[in-house]
Design an enzyme around this catalytic site. Structure first.
Site, PDB file in Angstrom:
ATOM      1  N   ASP A   1     -31.814 -19.479 -18.358  1.00  0.00           N
ATOM      2  CA  ASP A   1     -30.789 -20.207 -19.111  1.00  0.00           C
ATOM      3  C   ASP A   1     -29.771 -19.156 -19.573  1.00  0.00           C
ATOM      4  O   ASP A   1     -30.069 -18.328 -20.423  1.00  0.00           O
ATOM      5  CB  ASP A   1     -31.440 -20.926 -20.293  1.00  0.00           C
ATOM      6  CG  ASP A   1     -30.427 -21.768 -21.076  1.00  0.00           C
ATOM      7  OD1 ASP A   1     -30.848 -22.792 -21.650  1.00  0.00           O
ATOM      8  OD2 ASP A   1     -29.238 -21.385 -21.140  1.00  0.00           O
TER       9      ASP A   1
ATOM     10  N   LYS B   1     -21.210 -25.077 -24.539  1.00  0.00           N
ATOM     11  CA  LYS B   1     -20.970 -23.841 -25.265  1.00  0.00           C
ATOM     12  C   LYS B   1     -19.795 -23.053 -24.714  1.00  0.00           C
ATOM     13  O   LYS B   1     -18.689 -23.546 -24.642  1.00  0.00           O
ATOM     14  CB  LYS B   1     -22.269 -23.030 -25.309  1.00  0.00           C
ATOM     15  CG  LYS B   1     -23.509 -23.846 -25.696  1.00  0.00           C
ATOM     16  CD  LYS B   1     -23.377 -24.490 -27.051  1.00  0.00           C
ATOM     17  CE  LYS B   1     -24.630 -25.201 -27.525  1.00  0.00           C
ATOM     18  NZ  LYS B   1     -25.104 -26.303 -26.685  1.00  0.00           N
TER      19      LYS B   1
ATOM     20  N   ARG C   1     -21.409 -42.286  -9.913  1.00  0.00           N
ATOM     21  CA  ARG C   1     -22.662 -41.665 -10.379  1.00  0.00           C
ATOM     22  C   ARG C   1     -23.106 -40.658  -9.305  1.00  0.00           C
ATOM     23  O   ARG C   1     -23.542 -39.569  -9.607  1.00  0.00           O
ATOM     24  CB  ARG C   1     -23.756 -42.704 -10.594  1.00  0.00           C
ATOM     25  CG  ARG C   1     -25.124 -42.079 -10.839  1.00  0.00           C
ATOM     26  CD  ARG C   1     -26.211 -43.002 -11.363  1.00  0.00           C
ATOM     27  NE  ARG C   1     -26.087 -44.393 -11.057  1.00  0.00           N
ATOM     28  CZ  ARG C   1     -26.529 -44.983  -9.958  1.00  0.00           C
ATOM     29  NH1 ARG C   1     -27.083 -44.255  -8.989  1.00  0.00           N
ATOM     30  NH2 ARG C   1     -26.385 -46.290  -9.779  1.00  0.00           N
TER      31      ARG C   1
ATOM     32  N   TYR D   1     -34.071 -22.250 -27.114  1.00  0.00           N
ATOM     33  CA  TYR D   1     -33.437 -23.286 -27.945  1.00  0.00           C
ATOM     34  C   TYR D   1     -34.476 -24.323 -28.369  1.00  0.00           C
ATOM     35  O   TYR D   1     -35.329 -24.730 -27.581  1.00  0.00           O
ATOM     36  CB  TYR D   1     -32.313 -23.938 -27.134  1.00  0.00           C
ATOM     37  CG  TYR D   1     -31.771 -25.199 -27.761  1.00  0.00           C
ATOM     38  CD1 TYR D   1     -31.714 -26.384 -27.037  1.00  0.00           C
ATOM     39  CD2 TYR D   1     -31.298 -25.202 -29.072  1.00  0.00           C
ATOM     40  CE1 TYR D   1     -31.230 -27.553 -27.602  1.00  0.00           C
ATOM     41  CE2 TYR D   1     -30.826 -26.364 -29.647  1.00  0.00           C
ATOM     42  CZ  TYR D   1     -30.787 -27.540 -28.910  1.00  0.00           C
ATOM     43  OH  TYR D   1     -30.314 -28.689 -29.494  1.00  0.00           O
TER      44      TYR D   1
HETATM   45  C1  LIG Z   1     -26.930 -26.961 -29.630  1.00  0.00           C
HETATM   46  C2  LIG Z   1     -27.477 -25.758 -29.456  1.00  0.00           C
HETATM   47  N1  LIG Z   1     -28.009 -25.345 -28.298  1.00  0.00           N
HETATM   48  C3  LIG Z   1     -28.005 -26.111 -27.102  1.00  0.00           C
HETATM   49  C4  LIG Z   1     -28.641 -25.390 -25.940  1.00  0.00           C
HETATM   50  C5  LIG Z   1     -29.119 -26.122 -24.841  1.00  0.00           C
HETATM   51  C6  LIG Z   1     -28.967 -27.647 -24.774  1.00  0.00           C
HETATM   52  O1  LIG Z   1     -27.642 -27.953 -24.448  1.00  0.00           O
HETATM   53  P1  LIG Z   1     -26.983 -29.354 -24.865  1.00  0.00           P
HETATM   54  O2  LIG Z   1     -25.642 -29.347 -24.134  1.00  0.00           O
HETATM   55  O3  LIG Z   1     -26.824 -29.304 -26.382  1.00  0.00           O
HETATM   56  O4  LIG Z   1     -27.908 -30.455 -24.403  1.00  0.00           O
HETATM   57  C7  LIG Z   1     -29.692 -25.454 -23.770  1.00  0.00           C
HETATM   58  N2  LIG Z   1     -29.833 -24.093 -23.766  1.00  0.00           N
HETATM   59  C8  LIG Z   1     -29.411 -23.356 -24.831  1.00  0.00           C
HETATM   60  C9  LIG Z   1     -29.593 -21.869 -24.809  1.00  0.00           C
HETATM   61  C10 LIG Z   1     -28.798 -23.985 -25.936  1.00  0.00           C
HETATM   62  O5  LIG Z   1     -28.369 -23.222 -26.982  1.00  0.00           O
HETATM   63  C11 LIG Z   1     -27.521 -24.735 -30.531  1.00  0.00           C
HETATM   64  O6  LIG Z   1     -28.294 -23.745 -30.349  1.00  0.00           O
HETATM   65  O7  LIG Z   1     -26.795 -24.878 -31.526  1.00  0.00           O
END
Ligand SMILES: C=C(NCc1c(COP(=O)(O)O)cnc(C)c1O)C(=O)O
Length: 392
Positions: free
Chosen positions: A178, A203, A51, A103
């Site tokens: 971000d 992503k 961890r 998001y």
């Molecule tokens: C799952 C999607 N977005 C996650 C996302 C997140 C969150 O990431 P996660 O790995 O899904 O927890 C943070 N910042 C941006 C710009 C994002 O697009 C989506 O837009 O389909």
């Protein structure tokens, strides 16, 4: 399209040195062990518990920091875990200025966890006009948070201008970008003055839609110590296997981003010329309201496009149902092309009145253009549009 120098070479070699392993492995091994033998109590050879730290995670963090041209990277078990880890820097009574288009899950975390449970204040502001930041900053403002381009409206924020206004008001204000929609291949916010970069690694960075992970990257040693403590004390860390998969995905990031850009530019131009489309939101198009800012601060553009259909919910549903190559699904940035309806899917958690004001309407479609053959992608969009909107 220009590029940051040596990007591909760094992605393939930084942190991968074979000499660090007992048999000079060219590909870093997956260290699955959760614990490590100590020769004497309290004297671990290196890591003591996975961890707190893990050799496979170390490789990924070193590589990703280099790709953002930064000193530090700490990875977490999702993008939202990374988001909460850096927002955890703030104390009760602190104020965040957050861009109005982010998001849905980020907005939900801030609105339903950070504010009510941790006593933070937040104002959502259209940061494409930097004057709005000047107005929004208060004596207790400690953080400015935005995406550029934003999800799902592809708003572009002038990173350097935001940094200048924030630091002039209070040098202690932390500017967080971000960078999920761009990856470090096309945009490096820290080189533009941002203090912190956040990624949903899920992503483009992993790029294969088979890992959920997040990262926080910074040059600030104090922030890095805080983020390491978040990994240790809160524990939202990724598995060694997921770190291996992402380290592997990073090796082709530069090739994939170029392919996404090439396909998306052609798709955006096709959509913009289509009578069944009201408007297209893609920063690399000259028609985009912040196109000049985009050119100034990036090296290209990813596969993220949003567009307004000439219709309502009925036409949007019909269009999405008719797609055969694009897959109807949330997420983005993988090699496969995806399509979704933010109002009902990724941004359903955004209050309806806020969605309306922003323009996240029932006829707004968001697509993640993948690296399939371009002709197949355009043919798929064309046939689905004609089914959804038979007459124009
Ligand atoms: C799952 C999607 N977005 C996650 C996302 C997140 C969150 O990431 P996660 O790995 O899904 O927890 C943070 N910042 C941006 C710009 C994002 O697009 C989506 O837009 O389909």
């Amino acid at each position: 399209m220009s590029t940051f120098p040596h990007f591909g070479t760094a992605a393939i070699h930084v942190g991968q040195e074979p000499e660090q392993w007992d048999m000079n492995q060219v590909v870093p091994p997956i260290s699955m062990s959760s614990t490590y033998k100590q020769d004497n109590p309290g004297e671990p050879k290196g890591h003591d518990y996975s961890r707190a730290g893990n050799p496979t995670r170390d490789v990924l963090q070193k590589n990703l920091a280099a790709l953002e041209d930064a000193k530090h990277c700490q990875v977490f078990s999702s993008g939202l875990a990374a988001t909460s880890a850096i927002i955890n820097l703030l104390k009760t009574g602190d104020h965040i200025v957050c861009s109005d288009d982010v998001y849905g899950g980020t907005q939900r975390y801030i609105r339903r966890v950070a504010v009510p449970n941790h006593g933070l204040e937040v104002d959502s502001v259209d940061l494409t006009d930097v004057k709005n930041l000047e107005t929004a900053i208060k004596p207790n403002t400690k953080m400015v948070w935005f995406e550029s381009p934003s999800n799902p409206l592809l708003k572009v924020v002038d990173i350097a201008a935001i940094v200048q206004v924030a630091k002039k008001a209070n040098p202690e204000i932390v500017v967080v970008v971000d960078n999920t929609f761009m990856s470090p291949y096309f945009q490096r916010p820290i080189s533009l003055g941002a203090d912190v970069v956040v990624h949903s690694i899920t992503k483009y960075i992993n790029g294969h839609s088979d890992v959920v992970m997040g990262a926080v990257i910074t040059d600030n040693d104090e922030f890095q110590q805080h983020l390491f403590f978040m990994q240790l004390a809160v524990g939202a860390v990724p598995s060694p296997f997921d770190c291996f998969l992402v380290n592997r995905g990073l090796k082709t990031l530069h090739i994939r981003m170029r392919a996404h850009y090439e396909n998306a530019m052609a798709v955006a131009k096709y959509l913009e010329a289509n009578d069944r489309i009201e408007s297209v939101l893609y920063p690399a198009l000259e028609s985009h309201p912040q196109h000049e800012v985009h050119l100034k601060q990036t090296k290209g553009m990813s596969g993220m496009i949003s567009f307004y259909l000439k219709g309502e919910l009925k036409e949007s549903r019909a269009f999405l149902s008719a797609l055969k190559v694009f897959t109807l699904a949330e997420s983005l940035g993988g090699y496969e092309s995806l399509a979704e309806l933010p109002a009902i899917m990724t941004h359903a958690s955004v209050p309806a009145e806020t969605r309306e004001v922003l323009g996240i309407t029932d006829n707004l479609i968001r697509i993640s253009v993948g690296i399939e053959d371009l002709d197949d992608l355009i043919a798929d969009l064309d046939q689905a549009l004609k089914i959804a909107i038979p007459k124009v």
